[in-house]
Design a protein around this motif. Structure first.
Motif, PDB file in Angstrom:
ATOM      1  N   HIS A   1       6.065   9.219  -0.102  1.00  0.00           N
ATOM      2  CA  HIS A   1       6.795   9.225   1.186  1.00  0.00           C
ATOM      3  C   HIS A   1       6.154   8.090   2.118  1.00  0.00           C
ATOM      4  O   HIS A   1       5.135   7.631   2.053  1.00  0.00           O
ATOM      5  CB  HIS A   1       6.130  10.320   1.692  1.00  0.00           C
ATOM      6  N   VAL A   2       7.142   7.574   2.868  1.00  0.00           N
ATOM      7  CA  VAL A   2       6.984   6.489   3.750  1.00  0.00           C
ATOM      8  C   VAL A   2       7.697   6.891   5.249  1.00  0.00           C
ATOM      9  O   VAL A   2       8.727   7.452   5.228  1.00  0.00           O
ATOM     10  CB  VAL A   2       7.486   5.104   3.252  1.00  0.00           C
ATOM     11  N   LEU A   3       6.985   6.759   6.101  1.00  0.00           N
ATOM     12  CA  LEU A   3       7.203   6.915   7.484  1.00  0.00           C
ATOM     13  C   LEU A   3       7.449   5.565   8.306  1.00  0.00           C
ATOM     14  O   LEU A   3       6.341   5.015   8.504  1.00  0.00           O
ATOM     15  CB  LEU A   3       6.579   8.052   8.188  1.00  0.00           C
ATOM     16  N   PHE A   4       8.682   5.011   8.681  1.00  0.00           N
ATOM     17  CA  PHE A   4       8.691   3.770   9.508  1.00  0.00           C
ATOM     18  C   PHE A   4       8.572   4.392  11.095  1.00  0.00           C
ATOM     19  O   PHE A   4       9.371   5.156  11.442  1.00  0.00           O
ATOM     20  CB  PHE A   4      10.030   3.300   9.401  1.00  0.00           C
TER      21      PHE A   4
ATOM     22  N   PHE B   1      12.762   7.457   8.476  1.00  0.00           N
ATOM     23  CA  PHE B   1      12.807   6.597   9.675  1.00  0.00           C
ATOM     24  C   PHE B   1      12.721   7.569  11.051  1.00  0.00           C
ATOM     25  O   PHE B   1      13.584   8.460  11.328  1.00  0.00           O
ATOM     26  CB  PHE B   1      14.479   6.189   9.887  1.00  0.00           C
ATOM     27  N   GLU B   2      11.833   7.364  11.784  1.00  0.00           N
ATOM     28  CA  GLU B   2      11.495   8.077  12.877  1.00  0.00           C
ATOM     29  C   GLU B   2      12.489   8.160  13.993  1.00  0.00           C
ATOM     30  O   GLU B   2      12.959   6.967  13.954  1.00  0.00           O
ATOM     31  CB  GLU B   2      10.039   7.677  13.318  1.00  0.00           C
TER      32      GLU B   2
ATOM     33  N   GLY C   1       4.128  -1.307  12.104  1.00  0.00           N
ATOM     34  CA  GLY C   1       3.972  -1.010  10.478  1.00  0.00           C
ATOM     35  C   GLY C   1       4.561   0.326  10.398  1.00  0.00           C
ATOM     36  O   GLY C   1       5.306   0.805  10.829  1.00  0.00           O
ATOM     37  N   TYR C   2       3.858   1.025   9.151  1.00  0.00           N
ATOM     38  CA  TYR C   2       4.474   2.126   8.638  1.00  0.00           C
ATOM     39  C   TYR C   2       3.224   3.034   8.207  1.00  0.00           C
ATOM     40  O   TYR C   2       2.131   2.683   7.857  1.00  0.00           O
ATOM     41  CB  TYR C   2       5.552   1.571   7.591  1.00  0.00           C
ATOM     42  N   TYR C   3       3.430   4.281   7.829  1.00  0.00           N
ATOM     43  CA  TYR C   3       2.617   4.971   7.123  1.00  0.00           C
ATOM     44  C   TYR C   3       3.117   5.347   5.585  1.00  0.00           C
ATOM     45  O   TYR C   3       4.315   5.379   5.530  1.00  0.00           O
ATOM     46  CB  TYR C   3       2.348   6.635   7.731  1.00  0.00           C
TER      47      TYR C   3
END
Length: 387
Positions: A206-209, A152-153, A137-139
């Motif tokens: 903000h989205v963090l994959f 993208f981490e 998933g993601y944050y």
């Protein structure tokens, strides 16, 4: 009259930056002058790389001396700041928390908004699995509904049984969603929600994959492999390893378009670091096609310029050979379409030296000339890890 400690500190920092950071020019010039290769990776003993090695050797002594001077300046600045805080507190009394308004909501200015974990309901159905088989998933931290930053981490790659064992063993947190907290705070740089730290983007959504696939979101293998990492008791345990990065990317995007309002975005910045930066380069044009032509999509690539250069490192292989082997192991899917059509081998589309000319979406590329990982793992040189 001598410089103040603060001025000396600023000068030291400036000197350090000037000596350490020359962004991408030499690396890219080196890559663009490479000859074509067949199935095996070419040996590049080009003069720019040899010159870079010589510069590094000369730089090491200068940096050590500069670092010692910088530490002294920092101590002096810290003492001054401590004294200033004491004087200010005595004069004004206890400080009150500053607030700001974001989309009509009053927030503290300092990192008070958590980024929250989402695991799409369809993740398992779509096969969007981390290395350990947990649904990925993601944050997300809500902000401006039309302006989005998608991060993208990074975290390297899983090339073979040995590197995959590490991610199912002592580095298990790199291959699982299970270990991730329900929420946490991004408090640095581009992902920060603080208007002082991140003045241009703090109030964007903000989205963090989460990077749990170790394939730069390229893996598309239907089955799994079995590895035998050693547990904390020294006993080898058989564990499954899944390569489903491409499905994770599709699952996350589908969920964000269907439930989070991503389809309303007018401005989107895709950003990544290291392996995440490589993911941005590979996937950005494909992602951009999901938006209307009026949506401004941009890429920020941080430390994602990897050389096609043979040095005999990276777990007994050159980095080029390791990624070549890894892409086969993963059944890599989702390469840049135009690059795949034009280049003689698919693996070349993993390297910016071949890939950049096909990318249509505007990019900002930031690359440390003396990138610690590149110096150590690609040029085969030890480095002190200063930064």
């Amino acid at each position: 009259m001598g410089l103040s400690p603060g001025a000396r500190w600023k000068r030291a920092v400036l000197l350090l930056l000037l000596t350490q950071v020359l962004i991408t020019a030499l690396l890219l010039s080196c890559m663009y002058t490479q000859p074509d290769v067949a199935e095996d990776c070419a040996r590049h003993e080009s003069s720019p790389v040899e010159s870079l090695k010589a510069e590094l050797k000369a730089l090491r002594q200068d940096v050590v001396a500069l670092q010692a001077g910088l530490e002294g300046s920092l101590q002096a600045v810290a003492q001054q700041e401590s004294a200033l805080r004491a004087i200010t507190a005595a004069a004004t009394g206890p400080s009150q928390p500053q607030t700001i308004t974001v989309n009509g909501e009053v927030r503290k200015s300092k990192h008070d908004v958590a980024i929250v974990k989402f695991i799409p309901d369809h993740a398992r159905e779509m096969g969007a699995l981390c290395l350990d088989g947990s649904p990925a998933g993601y944050y997300l931290r809500p902000g401006h509904p039309h302006k989005w930053v998608i991060l993208f981490e990074g975290g390297g790659w899983c090339y073979n049984n040995k590197t995959c064992e590490e991610r199912r063993g002592r580095f298990g947190f790199l291959g699982s969603m299970t270990y991730k907290p329900k929420e946490y705070y991004i408090r640095q740089n581009f992902g920060s929600g603080d208007h002082e730290t991140n003045p241009d983007f703090y109030d964007w959504t903000h989205v963090l994959f989460v990077y749990c696939d170790a394939t730069s979101f390229l893996g598309n293998r239907a089955d799994h492999i079995i590895v035998s990492p050693t547990n904390t008791h020294g006993i080898k345990e058989k564990k499954n390893v899944f390569f489903r990065g491409y499905q994770i990317l599709q699952s996350n995007l589908r969920h964000m378009f269907d439930t989070q309002g991503l389809e309303k975005a007018t401005h989107v910045v895709l950003s990544g670091h290291s392996a995440g930066a490589m993911a941005v380069l590979i996937h950005i044009d494909q992602i951009a096609t999901r938006f209307p032509a009026t949506t401004q999509v941009r890429g920020l690539v941080d430390a994602g310029v990897f050389l096609d250069y043979r040095s005999g490192t990276a777990h007994g292989r050159t980095h080029c050979e390791a990624l070549q082997h890894g892409s086969t192991l993963w059944n890599a899917t989702g390469y840049h379409a135009e690059c795949l059509r034009q280049e003689p081998q698919a693996w070349r589309c993993l390297f910016p030296g071949y890939l950049l000319k096909y990318i249509k979406t505007p990019l900002f590329i930031s690359q440390h000339k003396y990138d610690n990982w590149v110096v150590k793992n690609m040029l085969g040189m030890p480095f002190m890890g200063l930064l």
